[in-house]
Design a protein around this motif. Sequence first.
Motif, short mmCIF file in Angstrom:
data_model
loop_
_atom_site.label_atom_id
_atom_site.label_comp_id
_atom_site.label_asym_id
_atom_site.label_seq_id
_atom_site.Cartn_x
_atom_site.Cartn_y
_atom_site.Cartn_z
N ALA A 1 -72.68 -72.97 -38.73
CA ALA A 1 -71.47 -73.46 -39.39
C ALA A 1 -70.73 -72.22 -39.89
CB ALA A 1 -71.81 -74.37 -40.56
N ALA A 2 -69.50 -72.06 -39.46
CA ALA A 2 -68.75 -70.86 -39.82
C ALA A 2 -67.69 -71.22 -40.85
CB ALA A 2 -68.09 -70.27 -38.58
N THR A 3 -67.56 -70.35 -41.86
CA THR A 3 -66.45 -70.46 -42.81
C THR A 3 -65.76 -69.10 -42.89
OG1 THR A 3 -67.96 -69.96 -44.63
CG2 THR A 3 -67.50 -72.28 -44.22
N ALA A 4 -64.59 -69.08 -43.43
CA ALA A 4 -63.84 -67.82 -43.51
C ALA A 4 -64.47 -66.94 -44.58
CB ALA A 4 -62.38 -68.10 -43.83
N ARG A 5 -64.74 -65.72 -44.26
CA ARG A 5 -65.35 -64.81 -45.21
C ARG A 5 -64.34 -64.43 -46.29
NH1 ARG A 5 -69.36 -60.87 -44.79
NH2 ARG A 5 -69.56 -61.23 -42.55
N GLY A 6 -64.83 -64.36 -47.51
CA GLY A 6 -63.97 -63.92 -48.61
C GLY A 6 -63.07 -65.02 -49.14
N ARG A 7 -63.07 -66.13 -48.45
CA ARG A 7 -62.28 -67.25 -48.94
C ARG A 7 -63.25 -68.25 -49.57
NH1 ARG A 7 -58.49 -68.99 -44.22
NH2 ARG A 7 -58.42 -66.77 -43.83
N SER A 8 -62.94 -68.71 -50.78
CA SER A 8 -63.89 -69.58 -51.46
C SER A 8 -64.02 -70.89 -50.71
CB SER A 8 -63.41 -69.85 -52.88
OG SER A 8 -62.32 -70.74 -52.85
N MET A 9 -65.25 -71.35 -50.64
CA MET A 9 -65.49 -72.59 -49.93
C MET A 9 -65.12 -73.77 -50.82
SD MET A 9 -68.95 -73.60 -47.88
CE MET A 9 -69.64 -71.99 -48.24
N ALA A 10 -64.38 -74.72 -50.28
CA ALA A 10 -64.07 -75.93 -51.04
C ALA A 10 -65.38 -76.68 -51.29
CB ALA A 10 -63.09 -76.80 -50.26
N PRO A 11 -65.47 -77.36 -52.43
CA PRO A 11 -66.71 -78.10 -52.71
C PRO A 11 -67.07 -79.05 -51.58
CG PRO A 11 -65.28 -78.07 -54.63
CD PRO A 11 -64.50 -77.46 -53.51
N ALA A 12 -66.06 -79.67 -50.98
CA ALA A 12 -66.33 -80.60 -49.89
C ALA A 12 -66.95 -79.86 -48.71
CB ALA A 12 -65.05 -81.31 -49.47
N ALA A 13 -66.50 -78.64 -48.46
CA ALA A 13 -67.06 -77.87 -47.34
C ALA A 13 -68.51 -77.54 -47.61
CB ALA A 13 -66.24 -76.59 -47.13
N ALA A 14 -68.82 -77.18 -48.86
CA ALA A 14 -70.21 -76.88 -49.21
C ALA A 14 -71.08 -78.12 -49.01
CB ALA A 14 -70.29 -76.40 -50.66
N ALA A 15 -70.55 -79.27 -49.44
CA ALA A 15 -71.32 -80.50 -49.29
C ALA A 15 -71.54 -80.83 -47.81
CB ALA A 15 -70.61 -81.65 -50.00
N PHE A 16 -70.49 -80.61 -47.01
CA PHE A 16 -70.60 -80.91 -45.58
C PHE A 16 -71.61 -79.96 -44.93
CE2 PHE A 16 -68.81 -80.95 -41.15
CZ PHE A 16 -69.19 -82.25 -40.89
N LEU A 17 -71.61 -78.71 -45.38
CA LEU A 17 -72.58 -77.75 -44.87
C LEU A 17 -74.00 -78.24 -45.15
CD1 LEU A 17 -73.37 -75.10 -43.62
CD2 LEU A 17 -72.94 -73.96 -45.83
N GLY A 18 -74.21 -78.76 -46.35
CA GLY A 18 -75.53 -79.32 -46.67
C GLY A 18 -75.89 -80.46 -45.73
N ALA A 19 -74.93 -81.32 -45.48
CA ALA A 19 -75.18 -82.45 -44.58
C ALA A 19 -75.51 -81.95 -43.17
CB ALA A 19 -73.98 -83.38 -44.56
N LEU A 20 -74.84 -80.89 -42.76
CA LEU A 20 -75.10 -80.33 -41.43
C LEU A 20 -76.53 -79.77 -41.36
CD1 LEU A 20 -71.74 -78.53 -40.60
CD2 LEU A 20 -72.82 -80.32 -39.25
N GLU B 1 -67.58 -60.64 -37.57
CA GLU B 1 -66.46 -59.93 -38.21
C GLU B 1 -65.90 -60.61 -39.46
OE1 GLU B 1 -65.83 -57.10 -36.72
OE2 GLU B 1 -66.68 -57.31 -34.72
N PRO B 2 -64.99 -61.56 -39.33
CA PRO B 2 -64.37 -62.07 -40.56
C PRO B 2 -64.92 -63.43 -40.95
CG PRO B 2 -62.93 -62.39 -38.66
CD PRO B 2 -64.29 -62.12 -38.14
N TYR B 3 -66.13 -63.75 -40.47
CA TYR B 3 -66.62 -65.09 -40.72
C TYR B 3 -67.94 -65.06 -41.47
CZ TYR B 3 -63.29 -65.64 -37.01
OH TYR B 3 -62.17 -65.56 -36.25
N GLU B 4 -68.16 -66.11 -42.20
CA GLU B 4 -69.43 -66.33 -42.88
C GLU B 4 -70.19 -67.32 -42.02
OE1 GLU B 4 -71.29 -64.74 -45.93
OE2 GLU B 4 -69.15 -64.96 -46.32
N LEU B 5 -71.31 -66.90 -41.43
CA LEU B 5 -72.04 -67.79 -40.53
C LEU B 5 -73.26 -68.35 -41.23
CD1 LEU B 5 -71.88 -65.91 -37.10
CD2 LEU B 5 -70.47 -67.77 -37.97
N HIS B 6 -73.36 -69.66 -41.24
CA HIS B 6 -74.51 -70.33 -41.84
C HIS B 6 -75.34 -70.90 -40.70
CE1 HIS B 6 -72.06 -70.09 -45.54
NE2 HIS B 6 -71.08 -70.41 -44.71
N HIS B 7 -76.54 -70.35 -40.53
CA HIS B 7 -77.36 -70.74 -39.39
C HIS B 7 -77.81 -72.21 -39.53
CE1 HIS B 7 -81.16 -71.07 -37.10
NE2 HIS B 7 -80.46 -70.37 -36.20
#
Lengths: 319, 319
Positions: free
Chosen positions: A283-302, A168-174
């Motif tokens: 890894a889930a982030t809020a949809r429609g809300r811009s991801m902070a650069p740190a969150a993007a980097a952490f997603l990469g690490a994950l 629903e309201p989430y951006e899911l990164h497998h």
Amino acid sequence: MVAAPPAVGLPDVSTVWLRVFLDVARHGSFTVAARTLGWTQSAVSRQISSLEAALGGGPLFDRLPRGVRLTEAGRVLVPHAEAVTEALHGAARELTELREVAGGRLRFGAFATADAALVPQALAAFRARHPGVRLTREEGITPGLLNRLDSGHLDLAVVSTTGRTPLEPYELHHLLDESLYVAVPAGHPLAGATGPVRLGRLADDDWISGSSRPEGTLLDAALRQGFRPQVTHVVGEWTAKLGYVAAGLGVTLVPALAAASVRQDVALLPVLDEGAPARAVYAATARGRSMAPAAAAFLGALREAAARIPRWGPGGTMA
Amino acid sequence: MVAAPPAVGLPDVSTVWLRVFLDVARHGSFTVAARTLGWTQSAVSRQISSLEAALGGGPLFDRLPRGVRLTEAGRVLVPHAEAVTEALHGAARELTELREVAGGRLRFGAFATADAALVPQALAAFRARHPGVRLTREEGITPGLLNRLDSGHLDLAVVSTTGRTPLEPYELHHLLDESLYVAVPAGHPLAGATGPVRLGRLADDDWISGSSRPEGTLLDAALRQGFRPQVTHVVGEWTAKLGYVAAGLGVTLVPALAAASVRQDVALLPVLDEGAPARAVYAATARGRSMAPAAAAFLGALREAAARIPRWGPGGTMA
DNA sequence: GCGAGCGATGCGACAAGCGAATGTCTAGCA
DNA sequence: TGCTAGACATTCGCTTGTCGCATCGCTCGC
């Protein structure tokens, strides 16, 4: 979302005017300031005129035959103009840090099993690369984490799903599809098995589980195999479960993420998954809300950490 | 004339943008912020776009279906934007204080005799009216004070001139033409005189003066009257001079400004001035340099105080 | 499914701000 | 005394920025 301000009439000054003002004050000359700024003298003259008009407090400079000189009003303005440019510098600096993931904050959450290997590995890599980021961590179950994400308390959540994914309201990164292991005591007939085992071969065993009913838990997999496991002991904690297994009181299912931390006196057998994987980790982030650069980097690490998680752990073959 | 700055590239942002930014952050809505600012929604939308582009750090707000929400970058910017508006408020406030003579500073100087009555009276009135102004005072002789004025160490100087006035780089505001008194002991033949006396009537008296030679001092007036006074005692201080007079050792000249502070046991006789007054008192400011509001106010107070200085003191008639 | 609310955008008009050239004033010099 | 150089002010034509208005796309709630 921010405290109320004094809210009084405040002059519309350009920060450019203020910087020109400081430069003129520094050099004592419109012409010299214009040269250092790469502008013409007339431009500087009008900038100062504009500033003087906007502040409405009379001239800021006395125009002398050779250059200019601060008036009392100008002298008063200097520290405030410096404060403005100081604040702008600070803002520019901090935003650059944010962009380069050298500052800012990252608030993330993860479910318990993810903290066994996936999250700590990702975290170690992230901290090494971005030591300036302030990290806060939460632990919780998937629905709770998603709520925290939704309410803006979290920037990113590591969640797991057994069946349908709550898109629903989430951006899911497998991140990974989690395979299952079954933990059996050392003396168990299957303890020496090589390669994946069908779960049906354990249909008559006693089972240790966190819940007496298999529905909605990892034991869903058993139902899909066509048998209803007999849950002899209801045990919540992983260490406790494995203690029961080691004592020969039954067998239990272990998700891949927890496989590496299993004690040595139980055997882990990869479960042959027929059909859908037991559960997927996102890894889930809020949809429609811009991801902070740190969150993007952490997603990469994950993602990197997930790629390093073995699909078949000890006793099985690597996928 | 100001310490060197960091001097790095700094975004050209309008302070208007920052205020709009804070208002949007506060209300969480472009439309509402536009209403409170009296603008249209499109204007606010573009202001924020401009700010985002100028800072180059990605969006400051997430555009949601219902309003907007600060991104991490926006959250970082808030305190700096507040610091900028804070500094602008401070500047506006302090400049207003300056304009209304409720703040700022005033550095003035005066020659010694002016401090007997003229300056203290002006100062008392000024302080009562403008308690917020920081005052610094210097004492000195006229040439020294004018130098201090020229070099920018003083805003205003109370000076006196015997002959020609040094008009060169100064703006002279006439305060008063100073008449002379002659102080005689109580038993002196002229002690009971009514009305001004010609200085020649004291040609045979013993004189008390700060200098053995009359040239360039108040005793110039005697030379103009055609006699060279016999300086029996050279005494510098006013109180000392008058002590000598009271003891019957001679007579001395007293400028009008010092007349009010003369002891009771000597008689003060106004001197009939024939031709040019003994000396004129001016408030001097630097020519071509704008006068601080406080200096203008102090000049007014000086004029008022000068008007209250009696031209003929005790024992004479008022002019 | 449809209207209401919200932000983005295209358009035309107006104001701000630039550079270049010119004007005004003063100090220094012959 | 008159001339020259230096510094700020002003005018002109043009570019750029910014506004209001109208409209579009999108999402949520009835």
